[in-house]
Design a protein around this motif. Structure first.
Motif, mmCIF file in Angstrom:
data_model
loop_
_atom_site.group_PDB
_atom_site.id
_atom_site.type_symbol
_atom_site.label_atom_id
_atom_site.label_comp_id
_atom_site.label_asym_id
_atom_site.label_seq_id
_atom_site.Cartn_x
_atom_site.Cartn_y
_atom_site.Cartn_z
ATOM 1 N N ILE A 24 0.833 -1.205 0.000
ATOM 2 C CA ILE A 24 0.000 0.000 0.000
ATOM 3 C C ILE A 24 0.868 1.254 0.000
ATOM 4 O O ILE A 24 0.658 2.169 -0.801
ATOM 5 C CB ILE A 24 -0.969 -0.008 1.208
ATOM 6 N N THR A 25 1.846 1.307 0.883
ATOM 7 C CA THR A 25 2.638 2.539 1.011
ATOM 8 C C THR A 25 3.549 2.777 -0.188
ATOM 9 O O THR A 25 3.954 3.916 -0.427
ATOM 10 C CB THR A 25 3.466 2.558 2.307
ATOM 11 N N ALA A 87 10.792 4.206 -2.579
ATOM 12 C CA ALA A 87 10.458 2.796 -2.796
ATOM 13 C C ALA A 87 11.612 2.062 -3.466
ATOM 14 O O ALA A 87 11.957 0.939 -3.084
ATOM 15 C CB ALA A 87 9.188 2.673 -3.627
ATOM 16 N N ASP A 88 12.248 2.690 -4.457
ATOM 17 C CA ASP A 88 13.388 2.064 -5.151
ATOM 18 C C ASP A 88 14.567 1.874 -4.201
ATOM 19 O O ASP A 88 15.227 0.827 -4.226
ATOM 20 C CB ASP A 88 13.816 2.917 -6.344
ATOM 21 N N ALA A 89 14.841 2.871 -3.352
ATOM 22 C CA ALA A 89 15.957 2.766 -2.407
ATOM 23 C C ALA A 89 15.715 1.662 -1.383
ATOM 24 O O ALA A 89 16.626 0.898 -1.046
ATOM 25 C CB ALA A 89 16.183 4.106 -1.710
ATOM 26 N N VAL A 90 14.486 1.569 -0.913
ATOM 27 C CA VAL A 90 14.150 0.523 0.060
ATOM 28 C C VAL A 90 14.269 -0.857 -0.592
ATOM 29 O O VAL A 90 14.797 -1.801 0.015
ATOM 30 C CB VAL A 90 12.743 0.755 0.651
ATOM 31 N N SER A 97 20.679 -6.484 1.324
ATOM 32 C CA SER A 97 20.680 -7.108 2.641
ATOM 33 C C SER A 97 20.500 -8.618 2.538
ATOM 34 O O SER A 97 21.206 -9.381 3.201
ATOM 35 C CB SER A 97 19.578 -6.501 3.519
ATOM 36 N N ARG A 98 19.549 -9.049 1.710
ATOM 37 C CA ARG A 98 19.347 -10.499 1.524
ATOM 38 C C ARG A 98 20.577 -11.154 0.904
ATOM 39 O O ARG A 98 21.002 -12.216 1.340
ATOM 40 C CB ARG A 98 18.105 -10.756 0.657
ATOM 41 N N ASP A 106 18.380 -6.757 11.198
ATOM 42 C CA ASP A 106 19.698 -6.124 11.088
ATOM 43 C C ASP A 106 19.681 -4.985 10.063
ATOM 44 O O ASP A 106 20.299 -3.944 10.273
ATOM 45 C CB ASP A 106 20.774 -7.153 10.726
ATOM 46 N N ALA A 107 18.969 -5.184 8.963
ATOM 47 C CA ALA A 107 18.855 -4.128 7.952
ATOM 48 C C ALA A 107 18.108 -2.925 8.533
ATOM 49 O O ALA A 107 18.488 -1.772 8.290
ATOM 50 C CB ALA A 107 18.145 -4.660 6.710
#
Length: 115
Positions: A24-25, A87-90, A97-98, A106-107
């Motif tokens: 949603i966000t 959104a792209d940065a996240v 991180s994965r 941790d991320a």
């Protein structure tokens, strides 16, 4: 709708909530878009309907969805979304991180530290 559950990602209700909130966000679920019925999503994920209902209720309490008897649960028109850049940065943070073997926690700690 793409939602998946993992053994290490928190309770099923938390995972459903977190993933729907993210959809949603980031605008991947648009205003007025209908979420799957509780029973169908529960069946698809192999969890109890009450678990999905709990996640939907939390989303409703946050003002992200609106539930109406007979009309189902829809994304609220007033739900706030983040910019495409955020959104792209996240998404990039999650992918790196994965790949590096970091847990979500941790991320999140790294993000909070940089904030």
């Amino acid at each position: 709708m793409i939602i998946s559950l993992s053994a290490s990602g928190g309770t099923p209700a938390e995972q459903v909530y977190d993933q729907l909130r993210g959809l949603i966000t980031t605008g991947r679920l648009a205003a007025d878009e209908r979420l799957p019925p509780v029973r169908r999503l529960a069946s698809d994920l192999g969890i109890a309907a009450g678990t999905v209902a709990k996640a939907y209720k939390q989303l409703e309490n946050d003002g992200l969805v609106v539930s109406r008897t007979g009309a189902g649960t829809r994304v609220s028109r007033s739900a706030n979304t983040v910019s495409q850049a955020v959104a792209d940065a996240v998404r990039a943070l999650a992918e790196v991180s994965r790949r590096e073997g970091l847990s979500r926690e941790d991320a999140e700690r790294a993000l909070r530290a940089m904030w």
